[in-house]
Design a protein around this motif. Structure first.
Motif, PDB file in Angstrom:
ATOM      1  N   PHE A 122       0.811  -1.217   0.000  1.00 57.24           N
ATOM      2  CA  PHE A 122       0.000   0.000   0.000  1.00 57.24           C
ATOM      3  C   PHE A 122       0.842   1.265   0.000  1.00 57.24           C
ATOM      4  O   PHE A 122       0.296   2.376  -0.008  1.00 57.24           O
ATOM      5  CB  PHE A 122      -0.916   0.022   1.235  1.00 57.24           C
ATOM      6  CG  PHE A 122      -0.156   0.036   2.531  1.00 57.24           C
ATOM      7  CD1 PHE A 122       0.197   1.225   3.137  1.00 57.24           C
ATOM      8  CD2 PHE A 122       0.214  -1.154   3.137  1.00 57.24           C
ATOM      9  CE1 PHE A 122       0.902   1.234   4.316  1.00 57.24           C
ATOM     10  CE2 PHE A 122       0.916  -1.151   4.319  1.00 57.24           C
ATOM     11  CZ  PHE A 122       1.269   0.045   4.915  1.00 57.24           C
ATOM     12  N   CYS A 123       2.168   1.154   0.016  1.00 55.98           N
ATOM     13  CA  CYS A 123       3.045   2.300   0.256  1.00 55.98           C
ATOM     14  C   CYS A 123       3.651   2.827  -1.036  1.00 55.98           C
ATOM     15  O   CYS A 123       4.057   2.061  -1.917  1.00 55.98           O
ATOM     16  CB  CYS A 123       4.156   1.895   1.226  1.00 55.98           C
ATOM     17  SG  CYS A 123       5.236   3.261   1.687  1.00 55.98           S
ATOM     18  N   ALA A 124       3.731   4.161  -1.136  1.00 57.72           N
ATOM     19  CA  ALA A 124       4.289   4.795  -2.331  1.00 57.72           C
ATOM     20  C   ALA A 124       5.812   4.855  -2.315  1.00 57.72           C
ATOM     21  O   ALA A 124       6.436   5.063  -3.361  1.00 57.72           O
ATOM     22  CB  ALA A 124       3.735   6.212  -2.467  1.00 57.72           C
ATOM     23  N   GLU A 160      -0.467  -1.278  11.105  1.00 57.97           N
ATOM     24  CA  GLU A 160      -1.270  -1.447   9.900  1.00 57.97           C
ATOM     25  C   GLU A 160      -2.535  -2.269  10.095  1.00 57.97           C
ATOM     26  O   GLU A 160      -3.611  -1.850   9.706  1.00 57.97           O
ATOM     27  CB  GLU A 160      -0.455  -2.051   8.737  1.00 57.97           C
ATOM     28  CG  GLU A 160       0.944  -1.523   8.546  1.00 57.97           C
ATOM     29  CD  GLU A 160       1.078  -0.003   8.463  1.00 57.97           C
ATOM     30  OE1 GLU A 160       0.087   0.730   8.542  1.00 57.97           O
ATOM     31  OE2 GLU A 160       2.218   0.455   8.344  1.00 57.97           O
ATOM     32  N   SER A 161      -2.412  -3.468  10.683  1.00 61.33           N
ATOM     33  CA  SER A 161      -3.593  -4.332  10.797  1.00 61.33           C
ATOM     34  C   SER A 161      -3.466  -5.244  12.008  1.00 61.33           C
ATOM     35  O   SER A 161      -2.351  -5.551  12.454  1.00 61.33           O
ATOM     36  CB  SER A 161      -3.746  -5.178   9.535  1.00 61.33           C
ATOM     37  OG  SER A 161      -4.857  -6.068   9.655  1.00 61.33           O
ATOM     38  N   ILE A 162      -4.612  -5.690  12.537  1.00 62.18           N
ATOM     39  CA  ILE A 162      -4.608  -6.679  13.610  1.00 62.18           C
ATOM     40  C   ILE A 162      -4.828  -8.081  13.056  1.00 62.18           C
ATOM     41  O   ILE A 162      -4.954  -9.038  13.801  1.00 62.18           O
ATOM     42  CB  ILE A 162      -5.680  -6.351  14.660  1.00 62.18           C
ATOM     43  CG1 ILE A 162      -7.075  -6.343  14.038  1.00 62.18           C
ATOM     44  CG2 ILE A 162      -5.386  -5.014  15.335  1.00 62.18           C
ATOM     45  CD1 ILE A 162      -8.206  -6.184  15.044  1.00 62.18           C
ATOM     46  N   PHE A 212      -2.756   2.544  11.727  1.00 63.98           N
ATOM     47  CA  PHE A 212      -3.526   1.409  11.219  1.00 63.98           C
ATOM     48  C   PHE A 212      -4.205   1.808   9.912  1.00 63.98           C
ATOM     49  O   PHE A 212      -4.565   2.967   9.716  1.00 63.98           O
ATOM     50  CB  PHE A 212      -4.574   0.970  12.242  1.00 63.98           C
ATOM     51  CG  PHE A 212      -3.978   0.445  13.518  1.00 63.98           C
ATOM     52  CD1 PHE A 212      -3.759  -0.919  13.687  1.00 63.98           C
ATOM     53  CD2 PHE A 212      -3.628   1.304  14.544  1.00 63.98           C
ATOM     54  CE1 PHE A 212      -3.203  -1.404  14.859  1.00 63.98           C
ATOM     55  CE2 PHE A 212      -3.067   0.835  15.717  1.00 63.98           C
ATOM     56  CZ  PHE A 212      -2.853  -0.528  15.874  1.00 63.98           C
ATOM     57  N   VAL A 213      -4.392   0.842   9.043  1.00 67.88           N
ATOM     58  CA  VAL A 213      -5.015   1.051   7.733  1.00 67.88           C
ATOM     59  C   VAL A 213      -6.288   0.220   7.664  1.00 67.88           C
ATOM     60  O   VAL A 213      -6.288  -0.957   8.050  1.00 67.88           O
ATOM     61  CB  VAL A 213      -4.054   0.637   6.597  1.00 67.88           C
ATOM     62  CG1 VAL A 213      -4.727   0.791   5.243  1.00 67.88           C
ATOM     63  CG2 VAL A 213      -2.773   1.460   6.662  1.00 67.88           C
ATOM     64  N   PHE A 214      -7.353   0.820   7.184  1.00 68.55           N
ATOM     65  CA  PHE A 214      -8.605   0.096   6.983  1.00 68.55           C
ATOM     66  C   PHE A 214      -8.877  -0.070   5.491  1.00 68.55           C
ATOM     67  O   PHE A 214      -8.553   0.809   4.690  1.00 68.55           O
ATOM     68  CB  PHE A 214      -9.779   0.845   7.619  1.00 68.55           C
ATOM     69  CG  PHE A 214      -9.668   1.005   9.107  1.00 68.55           C
ATOM     70  CD1 PHE A 214      -9.498  -0.098   9.926  1.00 68.55           C
ATOM     71  CD2 PHE A 214      -9.735   2.261   9.696  1.00 68.55           C
ATOM     72  CE1 PHE A 214      -9.402   0.036  11.302  1.00 68.55           C
ATOM     73  CE2 PHE A 214      -9.647   2.409  11.065  1.00 68.55           C
ATOM     74  CZ  PHE A 214      -9.474   1.295  11.875  1.00 68.55           C
ATOM     75  N   GLY A 215      -9.493  -1.196   5.129  1.00 69.52           N
ATOM     76  CA  GLY A 215      -9.869  -1.402   3.746  1.00 69.52           C
ATOM     77  C   GLY A 215      -9.082  -2.483   3.033  1.00 69.52           C
ATOM     78  O   GLY A 215      -9.130  -2.590   1.808  1.00 69.52           O
TER      79      GLY A 215
END
Length: 315
Positions: free
Chosen positions: A161-163, A250-252, A288-291
């Motif tokens: 997800f990172c640029a 980022e995520s659990i 954290f990132v959602f989606g």
């Protein structure tokens, strides 16, 4: 009064690099803390563009060009989408401006500025020769942390997800002596290392942190969850004056982490990572990132519950 988390490093660095070109004066304006002087009588306007600020940057470019002032656009968004950015500029800078900015200024003064300045890829591992940023040209008020230092560029990882790995193909390190020189030049006790992955090259990080200890300054920065896995590195981190770290959890969901190529984030290690950081009195900002593809509507409440359980200071 406007405010921002930390001062941008791009403008102060380019002002320092451009200082090698005679008869050039710089005025720096960061719109997150100040108002752009739309009637300013500049000879040349340069704008650093992030994707989130691209529309505003293009509007400013159109304004100054309508006044007959040439505009140069650079930054991450321009490097990713140079053809788009070129429609709004007299010249664009693609890639690392440290390598091309002085030539652009010389060409401009000679009346022969090109449309595109593109830095050649780095062949070595070190980004050497970058001068100390012109901290004296930026506002000291309006920022939570007004002084920023760069030690590395790029990342050793390729999270989906990172640029960063799209923009910077290589992981570059600045010579430790250059970084320490910049830290010493900061007219304050606190500063930030703004790099996304400065400590995962463990040997380089240890060399840098050892050199920082005698400076007796307080600092914060970014790190991955691997920061506590090497006892010697973590000890040096604490002794060097680290008081704040932003960590991308980022995520659990371990399955989500694996799918975005961030499997080195071990979900079961979060408790120990946060415990050790809190024990060392290091403030933790957890991101954290959602989606993600594995997420459903339960992810929001579940993540909040986990943040509360871990006692993350700034989620």
């Amino acid at each position: 009064m406007k405010s921002a988390r930390e001062a941008p490093l791009t403008l102060t660095t380019l002002a320092a690099i451009g200082g090698e070109v005679p008869d050039v004066e710089f005025r720096l304006v960061d719109e997150s803390v100040d108002t752009v002087p739309l009637d300013y009588r500049a000879d040349l306007v340069g704008i650093s563009v992030l994707t989130g600020t691209a529309r505003r940057a293009y509007a400013l470019a159109n304004h100054f060009r309508s006044r007959g002032i040439p505009v140069v656009l650079g930054g991450a968004h321009v490097t990713i989408l140079p053809q788009e950015a070129a429609r709004y500029a007299d010249a664009i800078v693609v890639g690392m401006a440290e390598k091309t900015w002085p030539q652009l200024l010389r060409d401009f003064l000679a009346g022969k500025m090109a449309r595109v300045y593109r830095a050649e890829p780095e062949l070595g591992e070190y980004l050497a020769g970058v001068p100390t940023p012109r901290y004296d040209l930026q506002r000291s008020s309006g920022y939570m942390v007004p002084h920023v230092v760069q030690a590395t560029r790029g990342c050793l990882h390729s999270c989906d997800f990172c640029a960063v790995p799209v923009i910077w193909k290589r992981f570059l390190r600045r010579p430790v002596a250059d970084v320490i020189r910049d830290i010493k030049a900061i007219p304050a006790r606190r500063f930030v290392i703004s790099d996304v992955c400065p400590f995962d090259d463990v040997d380089y990080a240890k060399e840098l942190l050892r050199a920082m200890i005698p400076l007796k300054k307080k600092w914060g920065g970014l790190a991955t969850t691997k920061i506590t896995s090497d006892p010697e590195l973590f000890d040096l981190l604490v002794r060097s004056g680290c008081g704040f770290l932003l960590i991308g959890f980022e995520s659990i969901s371990q399955r989500s982490l694996n799918k975005i190529h961030k499997g080195f984030n071990a979900r079961e290690s979060y408790d120990e990572v946060v415990r050790r950081l809190r024990q060392a009195r290091i403030i933790v900002q957890g991101c954290f990132v959602f989606g993600f593809d594995e997420d459903n509507t339960d992810v929001f409440a579940a993540t909040v519950d986990e943040v509360q359980r871990l006692k993350i200071d700034i989620p």
